[in-house]
Scaffold this motif. Structure first.
Motif, short mmCIF file in Angstrom:
data_model
loop_
_atom_site.label_atom_id
_atom_site.label_comp_id
_atom_site.label_asym_id
_atom_site.label_seq_id
_atom_site.Cartn_x
_atom_site.Cartn_y
_atom_site.Cartn_z
N PHE A 276 -22.15 5.26 34.76
CA PHE A 276 -23.55 5.22 34.33
C PHE A 276 -24.34 4.33 35.26
O PHE A 276 -23.80 3.49 35.99
CB PHE A 276 -23.65 4.70 32.89
N GLU A 277 -25.65 4.51 35.23
CA GLU A 277 -26.59 3.64 35.94
C GLU A 277 -27.77 3.38 35.03
O GLU A 277 -28.44 4.31 34.57
CB GLU A 277 -27.05 4.28 37.24
N TYR A 278 -28.06 2.09 34.79
CA TYR A 278 -29.23 1.71 34.01
C TYR A 278 -30.24 1.08 34.96
O TYR A 278 -29.92 0.17 35.73
CB TYR A 278 -28.87 0.71 32.91
N SER A 279 -31.46 1.57 34.90
CA SER A 279 -32.53 1.10 35.79
C SER A 279 -33.65 0.48 34.97
O SER A 279 -34.10 1.07 33.98
CB SER A 279 -33.07 2.25 36.62
N LEU A 280 -34.11 -0.68 35.39
CA LEU A 280 -35.26 -1.33 34.77
C LEU A 280 -36.41 -1.31 35.79
O LEU A 280 -36.37 -1.98 36.82
CB LEU A 280 -34.93 -2.77 34.40
N LYS A 281 -37.41 -0.47 35.49
CA LYS A 281 -38.58 -0.29 36.35
C LYS A 281 -38.21 0.15 37.77
O LYS A 281 -38.95 -0.11 38.72
CB LYS A 281 -39.41 -1.58 36.39
N GLY A 288 -21.75 0.90 36.00
CA GLY A 288 -20.37 0.75 35.60
C GLY A 288 -19.69 2.11 35.54
O GLY A 288 -20.36 3.15 35.47
N GLY A 289 -18.36 2.11 35.61
CA GLY A 289 -17.66 3.38 35.56
C GLY A 289 -16.16 3.20 35.57
O GLY A 289 -15.64 2.07 35.62
N TYR A 290 -15.48 4.31 35.50
CA TYR A 290 -14.01 4.33 35.53
C TYR A 290 -13.58 5.41 36.51
O TYR A 290 -14.02 6.57 36.43
CB TYR A 290 -13.44 4.60 34.14
N THR A 291 -12.71 5.02 37.44
CA THR A 291 -12.24 5.92 38.49
C THR A 291 -10.81 6.38 38.20
O THR A 291 -10.01 5.64 37.65
CB THR A 291 -12.28 5.20 39.86
N ASN A 292 -10.51 7.59 38.60
CA ASN A 292 -9.15 8.15 38.48
C ASN A 292 -8.68 8.25 37.03
O ASN A 292 -7.51 8.00 36.72
CB ASN A 292 -8.14 7.32 39.29
N ALA A 303 -14.84 0.07 37.70
CA ALA A 303 -15.82 -0.28 38.72
C ALA A 303 -17.09 -0.76 38.05
O ALA A 303 -17.51 -0.21 37.03
CB ALA A 303 -16.12 0.91 39.62
N VAL A 304 -17.69 -1.81 38.59
CA VAL A 304 -18.98 -2.31 38.11
C VAL A 304 -19.84 -2.64 39.33
O VAL A 304 -19.33 -2.84 40.43
CB VAL A 304 -18.83 -3.56 37.22
N GLY A 305 -21.13 -2.69 39.11
CA GLY A 305 -22.00 -3.00 40.23
C GLY A 305 -23.44 -3.18 39.80
O GLY A 305 -23.79 -3.08 38.62
N GLY A 306 -24.27 -3.46 40.78
CA GLY A 306 -25.68 -3.63 40.52
C GLY A 306 -26.47 -3.56 41.81
O GLY A 306 -25.90 -3.44 42.90
N GLY A 307 -27.78 -3.61 41.67
CA GLY A 307 -28.59 -3.52 42.86
C GLY A 307 -30.04 -3.88 42.60
O GLY A 307 -30.49 -3.98 41.45
N ILE A 308 -30.76 -4.08 43.69
CA ILE A 308 -32.20 -4.36 43.65
C ILE A 308 -32.88 -3.48 44.68
O ILE A 308 -32.43 -3.39 45.83
CB ILE A 308 -32.50 -5.84 43.94
N HIS A 309 -33.96 -2.81 44.26
CA HIS A 309 -34.78 -2.02 45.17
C HIS A 309 -36.14 -2.69 45.26
O HIS A 309 -36.86 -2.80 44.26
CB HIS A 309 -34.91 -0.58 44.67
N TYR A 310 -36.48 -3.12 46.46
CA TYR A 310 -37.70 -3.90 46.66
C TYR A 310 -38.69 -3.12 47.51
O TYR A 310 -38.38 -2.70 48.63
CB TYR A 310 -37.36 -5.22 47.35
N SER A 311 -39.88 -2.90 46.98
CA SER A 311 -40.92 -2.14 47.67
C SER A 311 -41.66 -3.04 48.66
O SER A 311 -42.03 -4.18 48.32
CB SER A 311 -41.91 -1.55 46.67
#
Length: 342
Positions: A276-281, A288-292, A303-311
Motif C-alpha cells: 500500500f501507499e498512503y499519501s498526505l497532500k 508498506g508491503g509483503y514480498t514473496n 518491506a516498509v518505506g516512505g518519501g517526500i515530494h517537494y515542489s
C-alpha cells in the motif's frame, strides 16, 4: 479494433512465453539462469510497497516494472537508485522518461552491479596471489510507451545485457513488454509485464584457453595445442507479472492506494507481492508491503518505506524515497532513490 488486436497479440505472446519457459509446478529451478541481477527490483518507492507495482507503475521506475506506465506520466522524469545489496555488492539503477506528446513517451535506463576488486586465491596460495579480479554486470535499455486509448496503454523496453568476471564475459539482448488497463470499477488498474525475453548467455574469453594434447596415444606430437573450453549457454530470468491496483481512499488531502502482484518467474516458484501507499497532500508518503507471499524458502518478506515530494516553484518536483527490506537470516537491505520531475 486496434485495441482488441493489440490485446490478442499480447495474449499470444504470454502463452508462447510460458510454454517456452518450460514452467513446471513445484520445481523452483533456482540457480538455472544467467544475469540474475536483472531480478533485483528497482526504485525505493516500489520496493517500499513490497514490490506490488506492475499495475501502479507511474514514475520513472516503470521502465523496470511495466514500461506501459511511462505513457501515463504527466511530466518528464529522472530517477536514480542506489542500493548496498547483500554481501557488500553495490547495485545502481538510473532511468529517464521523456514525454513525446500527450499519448507517448520515450525512456532510457541503466542497471549496474559490481562487487569491487577481490584477491585471487588458489589451493597453493590460499592467502592470495597478489592479483585482483572483479565481477561486473550491466544492462542498458531503450523504451517506448503509448496510450492506445484513454484506458489502455502498451510499452516496450529493449536492452543489452553484459556480464564480466575476470577475463570472461557474456552478453545478450532482451525485451520487456507491458500493458496497463484502467477499468470502470472505481478506477481499478490492471497491469501485466513480461521481462527479460531474450537469447541465452555464454561465457567466453581467454580464461577458457587450455593446452590440449589432441592424441595422447601418439608420442612426440605437440601436446600443448591451444584449445578453448566450450561453455554452456544459460537462459535469462524470464518473469511474468500480473497485478491490480486501486485507490481505496482519494480526497483533496489524502490518498490510499493498495496493490497486489502475482509473480511467475522461470527460475523460481510462483508468489505474490502485496502493498500500500498512503499519501498526505501528495507531499508525505508512507508505504508498506509483503514480498514473496506463499513462496517456500523465500528470505525477503516485509518491506516498509516512505518519501517526500517537494515542489520547486511549480515547474519541477524533487522526490526522495526510502525503503527497508527484511531478508531474514541475511542482512536487511536499505534502498534510496532520488527523482526529478520537470
Amino acid at each position: 479494433m486496434k485495441t482488441n488486436k493489440a490485446i490478442s497479440i499480447l495474449m499470444a505472446i504470454v502463452i508462447t512465453t510460458s510454454l517456452q519457459a518450460g514452467f513446471v509446478k513445484n520445481v523452483s529451478k533456482v540457480g538455472t539462469t544467467s544475469a540474475t541481477f536483472l531480478e533485483i527490483e528497482a526504485g525505493a518507492r516500489a520496493i517500499g510497497m513490497g514490490g506490488a507495482f506492475v499495475a501502479v507503475a507511474n514514475d520513472a521506475s516503470a521502465i523496470y516494472w511495466n514500461p506501459a506506465g511511462m505513457a501515463k506520466l504527466e511530466r518528464n522524469e529522472v530517477l536514480l537508485n542506489h542500493t548496498e545489496w547483500l554481501a557488500d555488492i553495490n547495485y545502481d539503477f538510473a532511468s529517464m522518461v521523456i514525454k513525446l506528446d500527450d499519448a507517448s513517451a520515450f525512456g532510457v535506463s541503466y542497471t549496474g552491479l559490481n562487487m569491487g576488486d577481490m584477491e585471487i586465491r588458489t589451493i597453493l596460495e590460499p592467502e592470495g596471489t597478489g592479483e585482483l579480479f572483479s565481477v561486473n554486470d550491466m544492462s542498458f535499455g531503450i523504451s517506448y510507451a503509448r496510450n492506445l486509448t484513454d484506458r489502455f496503454s502498451i510499452g516496450f523496453n529493449g536492452k543489452y545485457i553484459q556480464q564480466d568476471i575476470y577475463h570472461m564475459s557474456a552478453s545478450a539482448f532482451a525485451v520487456d513488454i507491458g500493458t496497463l488497463f484502467k477499468t470502470r470499477l472505481n478506477g481499478m488498474t490492471i497491469g501485466m509485464s513480461i521481462s527479460n525475453f531474450g537469447n541465452k548467455m555464454t561465457l567466453s574469453g581467454k580464461d577458457a584457453l587450455v593446452k590440449h594434447d589432441i592424441d595422447a596415444n601418439i608420442e612426440g606430437n605437440n601436446d600443448r595445442i591451444n584449445a578453448y573450453l566450450n561453455t554452456d549457454s544459460w537462459s535469462l530470468p524470464l518473469t511474468l507479472r500480473l497485478g491490480v491496483a486501486m485507490d481505496l481512499l482519494k480526497t483533496r488531502i489524502s490518498r490510499l492506494t493498495v496493490a497486489a502482484d502475482a509473480m511467475h518467474p522461470s527460475d523460481n516458484l510462483e508468489s505474490m507481492n502485496v502493498g500500500f501507499e498512503y499519501s498526505l497532500k501528495e507531499f508525505l508518503f508512507i508505504r508498506g508491503g509483503y514480498t514473496n507471499l506463499f513462496l517456500e524458502d523465500g528470505e525477503e518478506t516485509i518491506a516498509v518505506g516512505g518519501g517526500i515530494h517537494y515542489s520547486i516553484r511549480g515547474f519541477a518536483s524533487l522526490h526522495f524515497d526510502y525503503a527497508y527490506s527484511d531478508f531474514g537470516i541475511l542482512n536487511n537491505v536499505h534502498r534510496f532513490s532520488i527523482g526529478l520531475s520537470f
